[in-house]
Design an enzyme around this catalytic site. Structure first.
Site, PDB file in Angstrom:
ATOM      1  N   HIS A  14      -1.345  -5.488 -29.770  1.00 35.41           N
ATOM      2  CA  HIS A  14      -1.962  -5.421 -31.307  1.00 35.41           C
ATOM      3  C   HIS A  14      -2.401  -6.405 -31.588  1.00 35.41           C
ATOM      4  O   HIS A  14      -2.323  -7.579 -31.259  1.00 35.41           O
ATOM      5  CB  HIS A  14      -0.975  -4.348 -31.932  1.00 35.41           C
ATOM      6  N   LYS A  18      -3.265 -10.646 -30.405  1.00 34.99           N
ATOM      7  CA  LYS A  18      -4.226  -9.943 -28.921  1.00 34.99           C
ATOM      8  C   LYS A  18      -3.838 -11.971 -29.088  1.00 34.99           C
ATOM      9  O   LYS A  18      -3.468 -12.186 -27.748  1.00 34.99           O
ATOM     10  CB  LYS A  18      -5.321 -10.379 -29.316  1.00 34.99           C
ATOM     11  N   THR A  40      -6.141  -3.777 -21.696  1.00 27.66           N
ATOM     12  CA  THR A  40      -6.797  -2.576 -22.398  1.00 27.66           C
ATOM     13  C   THR A  40      -7.980  -3.926 -23.394  1.00 27.66           C
ATOM     14  O   THR A  40      -7.907  -5.011 -22.886  1.00 27.66           O
ATOM     15  CB  THR A  40      -6.390  -2.890 -23.233  1.00 27.66           C
ATOM     16  N   THR A  42     -10.570  -4.803 -25.002  1.00 26.16           N
ATOM     17  CA  THR A  42     -10.227  -6.084 -25.946  1.00 26.16           C
ATOM     18  C   THR A  42      -9.763  -7.066 -25.644  1.00 26.16           C
ATOM     19  O   THR A  42      -9.592  -8.520 -26.006  1.00 26.16           O
ATOM     20  CB  THR A  42     -10.480  -5.706 -27.735  1.00 26.16           C
ATOM     21  N   THR A  43      -7.988  -7.063 -25.595  1.00 23.11           N
ATOM     22  CA  THR A  43      -7.384  -7.792 -25.346  1.00 23.11           C
ATOM     23  C   THR A  43      -7.579  -8.544 -24.420  1.00 23.11           C
ATOM     24  O   THR A  43      -7.269  -9.428 -24.036  1.00 23.11           O
ATOM     25  CB  THR A  43      -5.464  -7.421 -25.301  1.00 23.11           C
ATOM     26  N   SER A  61     -10.503   0.397 -24.549  1.00 23.61           N
ATOM     27  CA  SER A  61      -9.335  -0.484 -25.520  1.00 23.61           C
ATOM     28  C   SER A  61      -8.620   1.041 -25.633  1.00 23.61           C
ATOM     29  O   SER A  61      -8.024   1.780 -25.341  1.00 23.61           O
ATOM     30  CB  SER A  61     -10.460  -0.352 -26.785  1.00 23.61           C
ATOM     31  N   GLY A  62      -7.233   0.683 -25.949  1.00 26.58           N
ATOM     32  CA  GLY A  62      -6.324   1.222 -26.197  1.00 26.58           C
ATOM     33  C   GLY A  62      -6.549   2.459 -27.307  1.00 26.58           C
ATOM     34  O   GLY A  62      -5.599   3.828 -26.650  1.00 26.58           O
ATOM     35  N   ASP A  67      -4.214   2.816 -23.315  1.00 30.56           N
ATOM     36  CA  ASP A  67      -2.647   2.647 -22.710  1.00 30.56           C
ATOM     37  C   ASP A  67      -2.547   3.908 -22.452  1.00 30.56           C
ATOM     38  O   ASP A  67      -1.605   3.496 -21.623  1.00 30.56           O
ATOM     39  CB  ASP A  67      -2.526   3.049 -24.613  1.00 30.56           C
ATOM     40  N   ASP A  87       2.898  -5.105 -32.981  1.00 33.21           N
ATOM     41  CA  ASP A  87       3.446  -5.573 -33.937  1.00 33.21           C
ATOM     42  C   ASP A  87       3.544  -5.156 -34.673  1.00 33.21           C
ATOM     43  O   ASP A  87       3.104  -3.148 -35.556  1.00 33.21           O
ATOM     44  CB  ASP A  87       1.644  -6.058 -34.704  1.00 33.21           C
ATOM     45  N   HIS A  94      -3.495   4.701 -33.421  1.00 36.70           N
ATOM     46  CA  HIS A  94      -2.366   5.869 -32.035  1.00 36.70           C
ATOM     47  C   HIS A  94      -1.095   5.437 -31.601  1.00 36.70           C
ATOM     48  O   HIS A  94      -1.298   5.048 -30.673  1.00 36.70           O
ATOM     49  CB  HIS A  94      -3.837   4.456 -31.020  1.00 36.70           C
ATOM     50  N   ASP A  97       0.682   7.216 -28.887  1.00 37.55           N
ATOM     51  CA  ASP A  97      -0.196   6.677 -27.407  1.00 37.55           C
ATOM     52  C   ASP A  97       1.071   5.526 -27.096  1.00 37.55           C
ATOM     53  O   ASP A  97       1.672   5.187 -26.119  1.00 37.55           O
ATOM     54  CB  ASP A  97      -1.477   6.313 -27.779  1.00 37.55           C
ATOM     55  N   ARG A 103       7.626   4.924 -23.989  1.00 30.75           N
ATOM     56  CA  ARG A 103       8.491   5.422 -23.146  1.00 30.75           C
ATOM     57  C   ARG A 103       8.617   5.969 -21.822  1.00 30.75           C
ATOM     58  O   ARG A 103       9.509   5.866 -20.728  1.00 30.75           O
ATOM     59  CB  ARG A 103       8.088   7.464 -23.863  1.00 30.75           C
TER      60      ARG A 103
END
Length: 129
Positions: A14, A18, A40, A42-43, A61-62, A67, A87, A94, A97, A103
């Protein structure tokens, strides 16, 4: 001791986590460099700046489906380890997601670290050797 085959490792964080994930990756880059790293967008970009020698494949991106892309890879047995620095104190548009991804990691019994302490335990366990 024989080394195991390279693992497929997904890295997500998150926004406010990051930098923490990038620092963790930097500190563990010797162990990570032999594995296939996926992140993802940005990360992955932030990690690439801190660890330019690591090859990182990026998804969207997530919030834009990244995700879900990683979740699909988990369902297809394409991810061996999920490191997702979450976080819990900030809202996430999102969030559904994120919950679905978590899960799937549990359903498919994929090791998952949601914090630096847990990621350190996985790294120290020999799982990345």
């Amino acid at each position: 001791m024989l080394k195991s085959k390279p693992k497929n490792i997904a890295l997500i964080a998150h926004d406010l986590k990051k930098r923490s994930l990038a620092t963790w990756v930097f500190n563990n880059q010797t162990k990570l460099k032999r594995h296939n790293i996926l992140a993802t967008a940005t990360t992955g970009g932030i990690i690439q700046k801190h660890c330019p020698q690591l090859r990182i494949r990026v998804t969207k991106s997530g919030p834009l489906g990244g995700d879900q892309q990683i979740g699909a890879m988990i369902a297809d047995d394409g991810i061996d380890l999920l490191i997702f620095f979450t976080d819990p104190l900030s809202p996430h548009p999102h969030d559904v997601d994120v919950k679905a991804l978590s899960r799937l990691a549990v359903v498919y019994d994929v090791p998952m670290a949601c914090s630096g302490a847990t990621a350190d335990l996985i790294a120290a366990s020999g799982y990345l050797d």
